[in-house]
Design a protein around this motif. Structure first.
Motif, mmCIF file in Angstrom:
data_model
loop_
_atom_site.group_PDB
_atom_site.id
_atom_site.type_symbol
_atom_site.label_atom_id
_atom_site.label_comp_id
_atom_site.label_asym_id
_atom_site.label_seq_id
_atom_site.Cartn_x
_atom_site.Cartn_y
_atom_site.Cartn_z
ATOM 1 N N GLY A 161 25.696 -0.099 13.900
ATOM 2 C CA GLY A 161 26.570 -0.522 12.819
ATOM 3 C C GLY A 161 26.674 -2.018 12.648
ATOM 4 O O GLY A 161 27.638 -2.513 12.055
ATOM 5 N N HIS A 162 25.708 -2.778 13.137
ATOM 6 C CA HIS A 162 25.725 -4.231 12.990
ATOM 7 C C HIS A 162 25.241 -4.639 11.603
ATOM 8 O O HIS A 162 24.520 -3.880 10.945
ATOM 9 C CB HIS A 162 24.840 -4.889 14.052
ATOM 10 N N ASN A 163 25.617 -5.831 11.189
ATOM 11 C CA ASN A 163 25.098 -6.393 9.943
ATOM 12 C C ASN A 163 23.706 -6.957 10.177
ATOM 13 O O ASN A 163 23.419 -7.508 11.246
ATOM 14 C CB ASN A 163 26.029 -7.489 9.425
ATOM 15 N N LEU A 164 22.854 -6.835 9.170
ATOM 16 C CA LEU A 164 21.465 -7.265 9.291
ATOM 17 C C LEU A 164 21.166 -8.361 8.283
ATOM 18 O O LEU A 164 21.694 -8.369 7.173
ATOM 19 C CB LEU A 164 20.507 -6.090 9.068
ATOM 20 N N PHE A 165 20.295 -9.270 8.701
ATOM 21 C CA PHE A 165 19.720 -10.286 7.815
ATOM 22 C C PHE A 165 18.217 -10.278 8.071
ATOM 23 O O PHE A 165 17.762 -10.642 9.157
ATOM 24 C CB PHE A 165 20.307 -11.669 8.090
ATOM 25 N N VAL A 166 17.455 -9.849 7.077
ATOM 26 C CA VAL A 166 16.009 -9.703 7.215
ATOM 27 C C VAL A 166 15.338 -10.729 6.317
ATOM 28 O O VAL A 166 15.595 -10.776 5.106
ATOM 29 C CB VAL A 166 15.554 -8.277 6.837
ATOM 30 N N ALA A 167 14.475 -11.554 6.911
ATOM 31 C CA ALA A 167 13.765 -12.600 6.174
ATOM 32 C C ALA A 167 12.275 -12.425 6.386
ATOM 33 O O ALA A 167 11.815 -12.198 7.515
ATOM 34 C CB ALA A 167 14.214 -13.990 6.635
ATOM 35 N N SER A 168 11.528 -12.539 5.304
ATOM 36 C CA SER A 168 10.078 -12.389 5.380
ATOM 37 C C SER A 168 9.447 -13.138 4.223
ATOM 38 O O SER A 168 10.080 -13.381 3.196
ATOM 39 C CB SER A 168 9.684 -10.908 5.339
ATOM 40 N N ALA A 169 8.173 -13.482 4.412
ATOM 41 C CA ALA A 169 7.419 -14.158 3.364
ATOM 42 C C ALA A 169 6.264 -13.314 2.853
ATOM 43 O O ALA A 169 5.632 -13.685 1.858
ATOM 44 C CB ALA A 169 6.885 -15.503 3.867
ATOM 45 N N LYS A 170 5.993 -12.179 3.510
ATOM 46 C CA LYS A 170 4.869 -11.347 3.077
ATOM 47 C C LYS A 170 5.276 -9.934 2.693
ATOM 48 O O LYS A 170 4.612 -9.295 1.881
ATOM 49 C CB LYS A 170 3.809 -11.294 4.176
ATOM 50 N N GLU A 171 6.368 -9.412 3.255
ATOM 51 C CA GLU A 171 6.829 -8.064 2.942
ATOM 52 C C GLU A 171 8.233 -8.117 2.392
ATOM 53 O O GLU A 171 9.055 -8.930 2.829
ATOM 54 C CB GLU A 171 6.820 -7.168 4.191
#
Length: 407
Positions: A92-102
């Motif tokens: 149940g944690h908050n997510l921060f997803v960073a990407s440059a290709k997907e």
């Protein structure tokens, strides 16, 4: 009288009357998916892989950075990246997803499905009922008389199941589970099209925008602790994919003398400052095999808390070596943080390898196979004998130094 003075339980309750009072200010916050470390007192969270947590001393400390050196084709490093995010969804944690290709939305859709231990719980319940059905006379013969009135200690691993979960690689996470969590995205092509290109402090535009997004979320969501959260405290899991690659606008992978040679190191320096002051943890994958300037990679390692390298056997001579027939690659633990101590919490196992089965990805100790059969060629036997001598010399793949052993 001692029980009344300390406010503890009376001897009739079956517990000792002497209990230590802990000030409320010194207690760690009870956050889902975390536990305090018994060695250095820091709050730990799981990396999504219990075997990796064991190697790293119990898990990742909140406020630290885990750097994954990608394997040659980026297959297994991407899998560890997804394990970290999938564990955040289950907890149940908050997510921060960073990407440059997907697209981050596509990354979340491909996360492995959690294996909830219903079968394991049934087996534990059966063991508990079998233990309870034993006659009391047999139990009284096994323990001393002075310990008969003490409460029974739970020996089942039910408590450890809450910290760290197992996942099925062959299945993806359900959409209902994805909708139950709060997550933020950073897709570099979208950010570059929405906002004009900026460059500050000798840092590339992609790194600057990424730092601004992370800082805004930490401050607005209350993860920095400056403004008390109205709801229960939570953890922010930050995942950055293939940092330092050409897609991020960085040229450290293209030439020895890049124009922005300090851009990546400055980004990590500022990011660690944000992590230290917030309830967050970050995982970053870096294509270390493509970075030409090794001095930059050494600085990146020094600016990270935990550094783990993956060495895949795909396309190498070790893929056909009988010594590694049961494994897909090696794990190199290059750095482990020293938290509230002078020494790091290093696992006793130094020769580590990973194995990808049909459903599970595990990290195991590298075991030597039994003696080879007569059908193996003489050259293969000689290679195996040389590898065995190297392994028995005590120089493992564990990693603190610059050089590693070539098996």
């Amino acid at each position: 009288m001692a029980a009344l003075a300390t406010g503890g339980a009376t001897p009739s309750d079956g517990a000792t009357s002497f209990q230590r009072k802990v000030p409320a200010s010194s207690r760690l916050a009870a956050i889902a998916g975390t536990r305090p470390s018994v060695r250095h007192g820091q709050l730990l969270l799981s990396s999504g892989l219990p075997s990796l947590d064991c190697v790293l001393g119990g898990g990742l400390a909140v406020g630290t950075l885990l750097l994954i050196e990608e394997d040659k084709y980026g297959i297994y490093s991407n899998l560890l990246f997804k394990y970290f995010l999938a564990e955040g969804i289950v907890c149940g944690h908050n997510l921060f997803v960073a990407s440059a290709k997907e697209d981050p939305a596509d990354i979340l859709k491909e996360l492995p499905a959690p294996l909830f231990d219903d079968v394991h719980k049934n087996q534990v319940d059966e063991k508990e009922t079998a233990i309870k059905s034993k006659p009391e006379s047999q139990e009284s013969m096994k323990i001393a008389w002075r310990y008969q009135n003490l409460p029974k200690i739970e020996v089942s691993p039910a408590a450890s199941v809450r910290f760290g979960h197992y996942y099925d690689v062959s299945k993806t996470v359900s959409p209902e589970l994805l909708q139950s969590i709060k997550w933020h995205r950073f897709f570099l092509p979208e950010e570059m099209s929405l906002h004009p290109e900026i460059k500050t402090c000798n840092m590339t535009c992609g790194y600057t925008k990424l730092l601004q997004s992370i800082q805004r979320i930490i401050y607005q969501e209350g993860f920095d602790g400056s403004y008390p959260q109205k709801k229960q405290k939570n953890i922010l899991r930050i995942g950055i994919q293939s940092l330092g690659s050409v897609l991020w606008g960085d040229d450290v992978c293209c030439a020895d003398n890049s124009e922005d040679i300090h851009s990546l190191t400055k980004f990590l320096y500022v990011l660690r400052g944000l992590l230290r002051m917030s309830l967050s943890a970050c995982i970053i994958t870096v294509p270390a095999h493509l970075i030409q300037n090794k001095a930059i990679m050494e600085r990146v390692t020094n600016l990270s808390d935990t550094v783990v390298g993956l060495e895949s056997f795909i396309g190498s001579e070790r893929e056909t070596n009988p010594l590694y027939k049961d494994y897909q690659g090696l794990i190199h633990v290059h750095q482990i943080p020293r938290l509230n101590s002078l020494i790091c919490d290093v696992s006793g196992t130094k020769d580590l390898a990973f194995r990808l089965k049909r459903k599970l990805f595990t990290i195991e100790r590298l075991h030597l196979p039994p003696d080879l059969s007569d059908t193996v060629s003489r050259s293969s036997k000689q290679d195996l004998a040389e590898s065995t001598k190297l392994l028995s010399s005590g120089c493992g793949a564990m990693a603190i130094g610059k050089k590693h052993l070539d098996f």
